[in-house]
Design an enzyme around this catalytic site. Structure first.
Site, short mmCIF file in Angstrom:
data_model
loop_
_atom_site.label_atom_id
_atom_site.label_comp_id
_atom_site.label_asym_id
_atom_site.label_seq_id
_atom_site.Cartn_x
_atom_site.Cartn_y
_atom_site.Cartn_z
N GLU A 113 39.20 41.00 53.89
CA GLU A 113 40.26 40.79 54.90
C GLU A 113 39.74 41.09 56.30
O GLU A 113 40.07 40.39 57.25
CB GLU A 113 41.47 41.68 54.61
CG GLU A 113 42.16 41.42 53.27
CD GLU A 113 42.92 40.10 53.20
OE1 GLU A 113 42.94 39.35 54.18
OE2 GLU A 113 43.46 39.82 52.11
N ARG A 144 39.91 37.89 58.77
CA ARG A 144 40.94 37.97 59.81
C ARG A 144 40.37 38.48 61.14
O ARG A 144 40.59 37.87 62.19
CB ARG A 144 42.08 38.90 59.38
CG ARG A 144 42.76 38.43 58.11
CD ARG A 144 44.04 39.21 57.85
NE ARG A 144 44.47 39.05 56.47
CZ ARG A 144 45.73 39.09 56.07
NH1 ARG A 144 46.69 39.28 56.93
NH2 ARG A 144 46.05 38.95 54.79
N GLU A 170 48.61 27.28 52.72
CA GLU A 170 47.70 26.36 52.01
C GLU A 170 48.20 24.92 51.92
O GLU A 170 47.41 23.98 51.97
CB GLU A 170 47.39 26.89 50.60
CG GLU A 170 46.53 28.16 50.58
CD GLU A 170 47.29 29.44 50.94
OE1 GLU A 170 48.54 29.42 50.90
OE2 GLU A 170 46.63 30.44 51.26
N ASP A 210 39.42 31.05 44.92
CA ASP A 210 39.64 30.02 45.95
C ASP A 210 38.58 29.82 47.05
O ASP A 210 37.84 28.84 47.07
CB ASP A 210 41.03 30.17 46.58
CG ASP A 210 41.38 31.61 47.03
OD1 ASP A 210 40.51 32.47 47.00
OD2 ASP A 210 42.54 31.83 47.42
C1 DMJ Z 1 44.74 33.89 53.88
O1 DMJ Z 1 44.50 35.19 54.29
C2 DMJ Z 1 43.47 33.15 53.59
O2 DMJ Z 1 43.73 31.79 53.61
C3 DMJ Z 1 42.85 33.53 52.29
O3 DMJ Z 1 41.74 32.75 51.96
C4 DMJ Z 1 43.83 33.44 51.16
N1 DMJ Z 1 45.17 33.67 51.47
C5 DMJ Z 1 45.72 33.92 52.74
C6 DMJ Z 1 46.93 33.10 53.04
O4 DMJ Z 1 47.70 32.74 51.99
#
Ligand code: DMJ
Length: 465
Positions: free
Chosen positions: A63, A67, A361, A227
């Site tokens: 994170e 972020r 998404e 993912d």
């Molecule tokens: C985000 O923080 C990013 O896209 C991450 O890869 C997965 N999920 C959240 C949003 O849903």
């Protein structure tokens, strides 16, 4: 500012180890791109004057990277202002001890605090990150600076594919900007470990031991836990101006295995990507997995012949399925997970999966599909989301998630996730902009929608093939 902001009164869920301002930093580039000059200056001042990196607590490596480092790097590239670069580099350095494991696969959690500081407080339940025995035995009281450990909920002290596999883009930029090869070396080593380990049916399970470099469990998912690992393979290749052929091959091979083993069609004709548990399929798609429509379209755009057409169709079908998960709800927002079993088709069957937390998404895929096909339906679908957000999620102080997308009078969860400003609103904005605003020719978006420039020069980061 909180890690995520709280529209009215509830405490926030923090995974940033005491770092404050996730909303400010995640939103910086969105403010800049939208030309919200006053708000951008205010946010910049906060970064200059109040952003303290020496804080104790349990920070998620993933994170903080996507972020904070992603947001700071993107804002540096957009504005050229040094403060964003220096904060990104300073934070990057603080993440390095997480890689001190026998394999170099980083652990998921790290304390960013200053040596000697003892103001750390263990969070109360229900936070899922309880220290593992291993970390606790080294340091029974408080985690020291630079100490890292695995998530308490990740089986047998494992590291998570989507976490250690989602560092590559940012870390190459950290090496490029600092001239220090260490960041690139760390992520190239992750790739080497992944190259060596045997892949069941060509698939990548979600849990890997940072000690042995072997899989800990055979759960495969293109949604949560897996993912963005796949996303960063194709984007590493694109960001290198198509020079990083190793990343491209890993992406192609992984997608082939996914097509072969996980892509399914429902009785009602909807294409979806199932999850895999040791060979048994779970006919479920998480909201998180809906980013894959955009990713597959982006990859298809750079393929040729049959493959290009097949992948473009797959991307469009998945995006359409994700749209159905929105269209089949009362609020026209999609649930956290939807299923294709026991007669259900793109709807949530469990109460615990009916919520929507402002996730990006689905609109992310609309944005890519729009830019790559210009089919008007993607803008129509995006506009449906704008209207639903206004109707069901707008609250006095911002936007809030909702607890049940199938209720016409949904309850708010009282939380505005920082990715709402970083991603959901940015992708919606880009969906309705001209294609040359952050053109896909020149930028790749990190997994938090922070744009990083494609390297059109001959620069090669250390460790690159
Ligand atoms: C985000 O923080 C990013 O896209 C991450 O890869 C997965 N999920 C959240 C949003 O849903």
């Amino acid at each position: 500012p909180q890690a995520d902001s709280v529209p009215s009164s509830l405490p926030c869920f923090c995974h940033t180890g005491g770092l404050r301002g996730a909303t400010v930093i995640d939103a910086l580039d969105t403010l800049y791109i939208m030309e919200l000059e006053e708000e951008f200056q205010e946010a910049k001042q906060w970064v200059e004057k109040s952003f303290d990196l020496n804080v104790n607590g349990e920070a998620s490596l993933f994170e903080v990277n996507i972020r904070y480092i992603g947001g700071l790097l993107a804002t540096y590239y957009l504005t050229g202002e040094e403060v964003f670069k220096s904060k990104a580099l300073e934070l990057g350095e603080k993440l390095l001890p997480a890689f001190n494991t026998p394999t170099g696969i980083p652990r998921g959690v790290i304390n960013l605090g200053r040596q000697g500081s003892i103001s750390f407080k263990m969070p109360n339940p229900p936070l899922p990150f309880v220290k593992t025995i291993e970390a606790a035995s080294v340091c029974p009281d408080i985690p020291k600076i630079g100490m890292s450990w695995s998530w308490g909920w990740a089986s047998a002290g494992s590291s998570i594919l989507a976490e250690f596999g989602t560092l590559h883009l940012e870390f190459l930029h950290l090496s490029e900007l600092s001239g220090n090869p260490v960041f690139a070396e760390k992520v190239m080593n992750i790739r080497r470990v992944l190259g060596r380990v045997e892949k069941p049916q060509g698939l990548y399970p979600n849990f890997l031991s940072p000690v042995t470099g072997s899989w800990v469990q055979h759960h495969v998912s293109i949604g949560g836990l897996g993912d963005s690992f796949y996303e960063y393979l194709i984007k590493s290749w694109l960001m290198s101006d198509k020079k990083d052929s190793e990343a491209k091959k890993m992406y192609d091979d992984a997608l082939e295995a996914i097509e072969k083993h996980l892509v399914k069609k429902s009785a009602g004709g909807l294409t979806y990507i199932a999850e895999w548990r040791g060979g048994i399929l779970d006919h479920k798609m998480g909201h998180l997995a809906c980013f894959s429509g955009g990713m597959i379209a982006l990859g298809a755009e750079h393929s040729a012949g049959d493959r290009r057409q097949r992948h473009m169709e797959l991307a469009a079908e998945i995006t359409s399925t994700c749209h159905e998960s929105y269209a089949r709800s009362d609020t026209k927002l999609g649930p956290e997970a939807f299923r294709f079993d026991a007669g259900s088709e793109a709807t949530a069957t469990r109460l615990s999966e009916r919520y929507y937390i402002l996730r990006p998404e689905v609109v992310e895929s609309y944005m890519y599909l729009w830019r790559l096909t210009h089919e008007p339906k993607y803008r129509h679908w995006g506009w449906e989301v704008v209207q639903a957000l206004e109707k069901h999620c707008r609250v006095e102080a911002g936007f809030s998630g909702i607890r049940d997308v199938y209720s016409t009078t949904p309850t708010h969860d009282n939380m505005q996730q920082s990715f709402f400003l970083a991603e959901t609103l940015k992708y919606l904005y880009l969906l309705f902009c001209e294609d040359d605003v952050l053109s896909l020719e020149d930028w790749v978006f990190n997994t938090e929608a922070h744009p990083l420039p494609i390297n059109h020069t001959d620069f090669k980061a250390a460790g690159q093939p």
